[in-house]
Design a protein around this motif. Structure first.
Motif, PDB file in Angstrom:
ATOM      1  N   ARG A  23      83.772 -18.214  19.830  1.00  0.00           N
ATOM      2  CA  ARG A  23      83.415 -19.581  20.197  1.00  0.00           C
ATOM      3  C   ARG A  23      84.083 -20.529  19.211  1.00  0.00           C
ATOM      4  O   ARG A  23      83.988 -20.328  18.001  1.00  0.00           O
ATOM      5  CB  ARG A  23      81.893 -19.789  20.188  1.00  0.00           C
ATOM      6  N   GLN A  24      84.716 -21.561  19.722  1.00  0.00           N
ATOM      7  CA  GLN A  24      85.470 -22.478  18.881  1.00  0.00           C
ATOM      8  C   GLN A  24      84.547 -23.600  18.379  1.00  0.00           C
ATOM      9  O   GLN A  24      84.693 -24.769  18.730  1.00  0.00           O
ATOM     10  CB  GLN A  24      86.665 -23.039  19.655  1.00  0.00           C
ATOM     11  N   GLY A  33      77.299 -21.743  13.586  1.00  0.00           N
ATOM     12  CA  GLY A  33      77.112 -20.369  14.030  1.00  0.00           C
ATOM     13  C   GLY A  33      77.569 -19.413  12.951  1.00  0.00           C
ATOM     14  O   GLY A  33      77.862 -19.794  11.810  1.00  0.00           O
ATOM     15  N   HIS A  34      77.639 -18.147  13.304  1.00  0.00           N
ATOM     16  CA  HIS A  34      78.096 -17.118  12.371  1.00  0.00           C
ATOM     17  C   HIS A  34      79.620 -17.053  12.418  1.00  0.00           C
ATOM     18  O   HIS A  34      80.188 -16.578  13.410  1.00  0.00           O
ATOM     19  CB  HIS A  34      77.503 -15.749  12.737  1.00  0.00           C
ATOM     20  N   GLN A  35      80.276 -17.521  11.361  1.00  0.00           N
ATOM     21  CA  GLN A  35      81.734 -17.482  11.339  1.00  0.00           C
ATOM     22  C   GLN A  35      82.191 -16.031  11.381  1.00  0.00           C
ATOM     23  O   GLN A  35      81.672 -15.170  10.683  1.00  0.00           O
ATOM     24  CB  GLN A  35      82.282 -18.180  10.090  1.00  0.00           C
ATOM     25  N   ILE A  36      83.164 -15.765  12.240  1.00  0.00           N
ATOM     26  CA  ILE A  36      83.610 -14.391  12.472  1.00  0.00           C
ATOM     27  C   ILE A  36      84.165 -13.802  11.170  1.00  0.00           C
ATOM     28  O   ILE A  36      85.067 -14.386  10.561  1.00  0.00           O
ATOM     29  CB  ILE A  36      84.675 -14.357  13.582  1.00  0.00           C
ATOM     30  N   ASP A  90      86.660 -19.491  14.093  1.00  0.00           N
ATOM     31  CA  ASP A  90      85.717 -19.417  15.203  1.00  0.00           C
ATOM     32  C   ASP A  90      84.393 -18.792  14.757  1.00  0.00           C
ATOM     33  O   ASP A  90      84.315 -18.127  13.728  1.00  0.00           O
ATOM     34  CB  ASP A  90      86.299 -18.593  16.356  1.00  0.00           C
ATOM     35  N   VAL A  91      83.369 -19.002  15.570  1.00  0.00           N
ATOM     36  CA  VAL A  91      82.071 -18.374  15.330  1.00  0.00           C
ATOM     37  C   VAL A  91      81.775 -17.412  16.470  1.00  0.00           C
ATOM     38  O   VAL A  91      82.425 -17.438  17.520  1.00  0.00           O
ATOM     39  CB  VAL A  91      80.942 -19.429  15.210  1.00  0.00           C
ATOM     40  N   LEU A  92      80.777 -16.575  16.256  1.00  0.00           N
ATOM     41  CA  LEU A  92      80.392 -15.595  17.272  1.00  0.00           C
ATOM     42  C   LEU A  92      79.507 -16.227  18.336  1.00  0.00           C
ATOM     43  O   LEU A  92      78.707 -17.141  18.051  1.00  0.00           O
ATOM     44  CB  LEU A  92      79.651 -14.431  16.616  1.00  0.00           C
TER      45      LEU A  92
END
Length: 923
Positions: A509-510, A514-517, A562-564
Motif C-alpha cells: 500500500r502506497q 501503517g507497518h512499513q514493509i 510502502d506499508v503493508l
C-alpha cells in the motif's frame, strides 16, 4: 464486486453471463465468489425500490405505530461511590426500572476487581479448561454501530457463560489501525484546519499528526465497549500499531519471504488515483448505473459522464476493411496492443492473423483469436489493454502481448492531462479521423473507492504479493477433515469455492500510516532490482552481504516506503495479540464475526495462522448475520443509516440524528434518503432503552439465517421486559421479608420447579448449538409466562403469600437471574445483589453474579428434587402420615423428574427415612 468501467465482450468458458466492467484477476477475487447470492443488478434494483419506498408514502406505517413511546421517569443513582468500589444495594428499592440507575457503577467495579482476567481463575467451581477468543478489531477511525453491538452481545454472552462454568476465560479487546481510512481522515482534517496536504509534511511529521489524532479519538471505541458491558480483559488491549504487534508483523513478513510465500512482482492492482495507492477489494464499492449518468469525481470541477458505450473502428492493415470495438473507456485505447475475436465467429474468419493500425500511435495491433471472447456481446471484437484491465492482462499472458501503461498513478496521461478530460479529446480525435461509430447509453457497474470517492483504475505496478495457493489448500482440507468447524455449515461450500479460486494477494500500500514493509532495495550497478528483507536494517544488511558476497559496510540499503495492507496485520491478530512468537492461550477456542468477513479476514487468519504457527488459529468459526435497518438496507456509513448503540442506550433526539447525517460525506441523494428515513422511523428520536434491553434484543434474533432487520420497537419491548424483571423482584423481596418458615411444597410449587428445570435444559442445549435466540426465548417465556403470569399470580393473595415456600420463590428468581446474566449483565447483577440478604441457609455472598456457577441440567435436577423431597419429609413428620401416603407422595414428586439423578436423590432420602424408622417397612 465488479471493478472496472470498460466494457469487454469477454466471458470465461463455463461461466454464465459475461461480467461487464470487471477487472478481477484471472481467478475470482476475494470479493466475488462464485456463490454470489444474487446478481449485482438485482441488488441494485431492490436498493432503488427501498429508496423509493422511503421517499414516498409506499412504506408501511404499521411499525411506526408500534414505536409510540413516552419519556420514562429517569431515576439516578446518587450514592457516593468512588470508581471501582461496589455499588450500595442496601438503598431503598426504586419503584420502577431506570437504565441509568441500574447500569451505574457496576462495570467499574467488575473491571477493578479483575473479574474479566483469566488469572482470576480462583472459583470454587473452576475447571481446568480454557476458553479464548478475540474481538474483531474495529477500525480506530470511527465509532461502533449496531453491527458491532451484535458482535459484542453475542461474544459476551458466550464468554460470560463459560466464565460462570469455571473456565479460564480470555477475551481480548483491540483496535485496527485502518491504514487508508485513518490516513484519509487525518489528511482531511489537516486540509480543513490548516490548509495543508500530506505532501507538505515529512513522513515523520505526518505520522506524529496521525498518532496525535489516534490518541485523541482512539478511546471512544473502548468507551462504547465498556458501556455495552463487554467483559474484556483490558490489561491485554491490543492496537495493531503497538510495538509488540508491529514486531509480530515484521516477523511474519520475514518468515513468509524466507519460505518463498511472499514475492515481489509486477501485477495489476485496484488503484485509487486520489489516494495514489493500491487498495483492498473491500475498499471498493460497486456503483450501479442504469445508463448515461453524470457523476462528481475528486479532482474535477465538473461532473463526468459514465454509463455510455463508445464504438470506434480500427482499420485493418493492407485491407479495406475495419474491426469495430466498443468500450466505456475510450481513453484507454492509447494503450491497446491487440484486438481479440472468437475463433468460431463467422464475421471475422477472414481477418484471423491480420493486423490493425493504431490511428494515433501508428502501432500495429495483431488480431488474435481466443475462446474467452463472447460473440454475443457488443460487436464480438474486443480491444485488449493489458496494463489497464485484469481480463486483458490474462489475455496478454496467454498470447505474449506487451503491456503499455498510459495512465499514471495520479490519474494523469501524456501529455499532462487528467484521464477523464482525455476521454473527450480521444473521442474528438476519432471523429476527426472518421473512425468514430457512435455512442449509446449503457448499464454498467462502476468501481468506486469507498475512502475517497474516486473511480478505481487498474494499474500495472511492482508490488509485494502473498502466494496463496498452497495455504488455501490447507484451509480447505482443515474444514473437510473436521479440524475447523464452520457454523452455519452451509458456509463450507462458499469457503471451498472461494479458496479453490483464490489469486495471489497484493499486500503493498502506497501510504505513510501503517507497518512499513521490512524489505530493502540494494543499491547496485545492476539494472534489475535487488531486494533483501530482515527484522531490522542491520539484519537485512547482513543478509545482503552473504547473498552478494561483499562486506556489510559496502552495502547501501533503502527501505521500501510502502506499508503493508491492513488485512495482513489483521490476519495475524489471533496470535499476534498474545505476543507471538511467544504466546499463551493459543489457539483460540472460537472466532465469532459477521458473515461478510469470511474472505477478507477469516480465510486469511486461517491461512496465515496455520502457516506461521503450525496450528489453526481457532477450532470453530461462528458467523452471524448482518444487521439491516427496518427497510432491509445494510447498515452502512455510505448510506447514512448506521445507528450508534449509545444512542439506543441513552436515547437521542431526531435533530441530533439528522446532524450526524449532515456531518457525513454522503452524496445529495443518499443524504436525502437517509434523513427522510430517520424522519419516518424516529419522528420523536430514539427512546432510552438501556444496555441490557439492546443486548437482549440483538441476541433474540436468529443469527444463523437471514439478515437481521432490527427495529427500535423490538429493543423497546425488551426494556419493558427489564421493567417486568424489576417489578418481579420488588414483589419477591416483599414476600421473602414476610416469610421465615419453610412450608410444604404445593403442586404449584412443584410445577414452577419443573418449568425451571425445563428452561435450564433448553438453555444448555441451545447454548451448545450457538442458538442464542432459543435461549433468550426460553428465558423470556419462563419469566413472563410461567413465573409472573402463573406462579406469582397464584401466590399474590395475602393468605397464600404468607404460606408460600419462600425457598422455591428465591430459587426460581435467583436461578433465572443467573441464566439471564450473560445477556443482561447490569440488571441481573443489581437484582441478584439485592436478593442475597435473603439467601436461605447461608450468609449473603459478597462476590459478583458473573462469577457464580451457571445453572446446568444435572445441577438443577438435583437441587430441585432435593428441595421437594426435603419439604416432603417435613410434611410426613408434621402430618403423621401413614406409610402408604408417605410413599405415594415420594413417588409423585419423583415422577416430575424421572431420571438417573432424581432416582439417586430419592434413594438417598429413602435410606435416611428408613434408618430413622418412622414407619416399619416390610416386604
Amino acid at each position: 464486486m465488479l471493478r472496472v468501467g470498460r466494457v469487454l465482450s469477454l466471458r470465461l468458458a463455463g461461466r454464465g453471463a459475461a461480467r461487464l466492467c470487471s477487472s478481477n484477476p484471472p481467478k475470482p477475487s476475494a470479493s466475488l465468489p462464485k456463490s454470489s447470492p444474487r446478481p449485482q443488478a438485482e441488488k441494485q434494483r431492490r436498493r432503488r425500490e427501498r429508496e423509493e419506498a422511503i421517499l414516498t408514502s409506499k412504506h408501511s406505517t404499521s411499525e411506526d405505530k408500534s414505536v409510540t413511546w413516552s419519556e420514562k421517569e429517569k431515576i439516578l443513582y446518587t450514592a457516593p461511590t468512588p470508581p471501582g468500589t461496589k455499588k450500595d444495594t442496601s438503598l431503598p428499592f426504586p419503584s420502577s426500572y431506570s437504565p441509568e440507575y441500574v447500569e451505574s457503577s457496576w462495570y467499574q467495579w467488575w473491571e477493578k476487581e479483575g473479574f474479566f482476567s483469566p488469572e482470576q481463575h480462583r472459583l470454587s467451581h473452576s475447571v481446568d479448561r480454557t476458553f479464548s477468543l478475540c474481538i474483531p478489531p474495529p477500525n480506530v477511525t470511527g465509532t461502533l454501530h449496531l453491527g458491532h453491538a451484535l458482535t459484542v452481545a453475542v461474544e459476551d454472552a458466550l464468554v460470560r457463560r463459560r466464565r460462570m462454568q469455571g473456565y479460564r476465560v480470555l477475551w481480548v479487546p483491540g483496535c485496527d489501525h485502518a491504514g487508508i481510512a485513518t490516513q484519509t481522515v487525518v489528511e482531511r482534517r489537516l486540509l480543513k484546519e490548516r490548509g495543508k496536504r500530506r505532501q507538505d509534511f515529512t513522513r515523520e511529521e505526518f505520522l506524529q499528526e496521525v498518532w496525535k489524532w489516534k490518541n485523541e479519538k482512539g478511546e471512544e471505541i473502548y468507551h462504547q465497549l465498556r458501556r455495552l458491558g463487554a467483559s474484556l480483559d483490558w490489561s491485554r488491549a491490543c492496537f495493531t500499531m503497538d510495538p509488540g504487534f508491529s514486531r509480530a508483523v515484521t516477523e511474519a513478513f520475514v518468515r513468509l519471504c524466507d519460505s518463498g510465500l511472499i514475492y515481489r512482482s509486477e501485477g495489476l492492482v485496484n488503484w485509487s488515483c486520489a489516494l495514489e495507492s493500491a487498495i483492498s477489494d473491500i475498499e471498493v464499492d460497486s456503483k450501479e448505473l442504469s445508463g448515461q449518468t453524470m457523476l462528481p469525481v475528486p479532482g474535477y470541477e465538473n461532473t463526468m459522464e459514465f454509463g455510455t458505450m463508445f464504438t470506434f473502428a480500427y482499420p485493418i492493415e493492407g485491407h479495406d476493411g475495419e474491426v469495430a470495438v466498443s468500450t466505456t473507456r475510450p481513453e484507454t485505447m492509447l494503450g491497446d496492443v491487440a484486438v481479440a475475436v472468437h475463433p468460431d465467429d463467422p464475421r471475422y474468419q477472414a481477418v484471423h492473423g491480420k493486423q490493425c493500425r493504431h490511428p494515433f500511435t501508428n502501432r500495429l495491433l495483431p488480431i488474435i483469436t481466443d475462446s474467452m471472447v463472447d460473440m454475443e456481446l457488443g460487436t464480438g471484437a474486443v480491444k485488449v489493454t493489458p496494463a489497464h484491465d485484469h481480463t486483458d492482462f490474462l489475455l496478454s499472458q496467454r498470447h505474449s502481448l506487451p503491456h503499455i501503461t498510459v495512465i499514471r498513478g495520479d490519474g494523469t496521461m501524456t501529455p499532462p492531462l487528467k484521464r477523464f478530460d482525455a476521454r473527450q479529446l480521444v473521442v474528438d480525435a476519432l471523429v476527426e479521423k472518421k473512425l468514430f461509430r457512435g455512442k449509446k447509453s449503457h448499464a454498467m457497474t462502476l468501481p468506486v473507492c469507498s475512502r475517497s470517492g474516486d473511480i478505481i483504475e487498474p494499474l500495472l505496478k511492482k508490488q509485494w504479493f502473498v502466494r496463496c495457493d498452497e495455504m488455501a489448500k490447507k484451509a480447505i482440507q482443515a474444514v473437510e477433515d473436521g479440524q475447523l468447524d464452520i457454523i452455519p455449515h452451509f458456509y463450507t461450500k462458499t469457503w471451498k469455492n472461494w479458496l479453490s479460486n483464490i489469486s495471489d494477494w497484493c499486500i503493498s500500500r502506497q501510504l505513510w500510516w501503517g507497518h512499513q514493509i521490512p524489505a530493502y532495495q540494494v543499491e547496485s550497478l545492476c539494472v534489475c532490482e535487488q531486494w533483501v528483507w530482515g527484522r531490522s536494517e542491520d539484519e537485512a544488511r547482513l543478509r545482503a552481504a552473504v547473498k552478494y558476497g561483499v562486506r556489510p559496510e559496502a552495502i547501501t540499503l533503502t527501505q521500501d516506503p510502502d506499508v503493508l495492507d491492513t488485512w495482513f496485520s489483521s490476519g495475524l491478530f489471533p496470535f499476534a495479540m498474545l505476543g507471538w512468537p511467544e504466546q499463551r492461550y493459543y489457539p483460540n477456542s472460537v472466532l465469532e464475526t459477521g458473515n461478510d468477513l469470511i474472505f477478507f479476514w477469516v480465510a486469511r487468519m486461517v491461512m496465515l495462522g496455520t502457516e506461521l504457527t503450525g496450528q489453526l488459529p481457532f477450532k470453530q468459526v461462528l458467523f452471524h448475520s448482518l444487521v439491516r435497518d427496518k427497510h432491509g438496507r445494510k447498515m452502512s456509513k455510505s448510506l447514512g443509516n448506521v445507528i450508534d448503540p449509545l444512542d439506543v442506550i441513552h436515547g437521542v433526539s431526531l435533530e441530533r440524528l439528522q446532524e450526524k447525517v449532515t456531518e457525513g460525506n454522503l452524496d445529495p441523494r443518499e443524504r436525502l434518503v437517509a434523513m427522510e428515513a430517520q424522519r419516518k422511523d424516529f419522528p420523536k428520536g430514539i427512546p432510552q432503552c438501556g444496555t441490557d434491553a439492546l443486548r437482549f434484543a440483538l441476541c433474540s434474533h436468529k443469527m444463523q439465517g437471514e439478515d437481521i432487520s432490527l427495529s427500535i420497537s423490538q429493543v423497546l419491548s425488551c426494556r419493558h421486559f427489564c421493567n417486568k424483571m424489576w417489578q418481579t423482584l420488588r414483589f419477591t423481596l416483599g414476600v421473602l421479608g414476610d416469610n421465615t418458615a419453610t412450608t410444604p411444597l404445593s403442586s404449584m410449587d412443584r410445577w414452577i420447579c419443573s418449568r425451571l428445570y425445563s428452561t435450564v435444559l433448553q438453555c444448555e442445549q441451545a447454548f451448545e448449538a450457538y442458538e442464542l435466540h432459543t435461549v433468550t426465548s426460553a428465558l423470556y417465556s419462563f419469566w413472563v409466562h410461567s413465573l409472573c403470569d402463573v406462579y406469582l399470580e397464584y401466590v399474590k393473595p395475602v393468605g397464600r403469600a404468607r404460606q408460600v415456600a419462600s425457598s422455591v420463590l428465591y430459587h426460581c428468581v435467583s436461578v433465572s437471574l443467573a441464566l439471564l446474566t450473560p445477556f443482561m449483565p447490569f440488571i441481573t447483577e443489581e437484582l441478584w445483589q439485592r436478593l442475597q440478604p435473603f439467601r436461605p441457609g447461608a450468609a449473603a455472598h459478597t462476590t459478583s453474579l458473573c462469577l457464580q456457577p451457571y445453572p446446568f441440567e444435572q445441577q438443577k435436577r438435583t437441587t430441585v428434587a432435593s428441595q421437594m423431597l426435603d419439604a416432603t419429609l417435613i410434611t410426613c413428620r408434621k402430618g403423621n402420615w401413614s406409610k402408604s401416603e408417605c410413599l405415594s407422595h415420594f413417588f409423585v414428586c419423583g415422577c416430575f423428574f424421572f431420571c438417573q439423578t432424581v432416582c439417586c436423590v430419592l434413594a438417598k432420602h429413602m435410606e435416611i427415612f428408613l434408618m430413622r424408622s418412622w414407619i416399619p417397612l416390610t416386604g
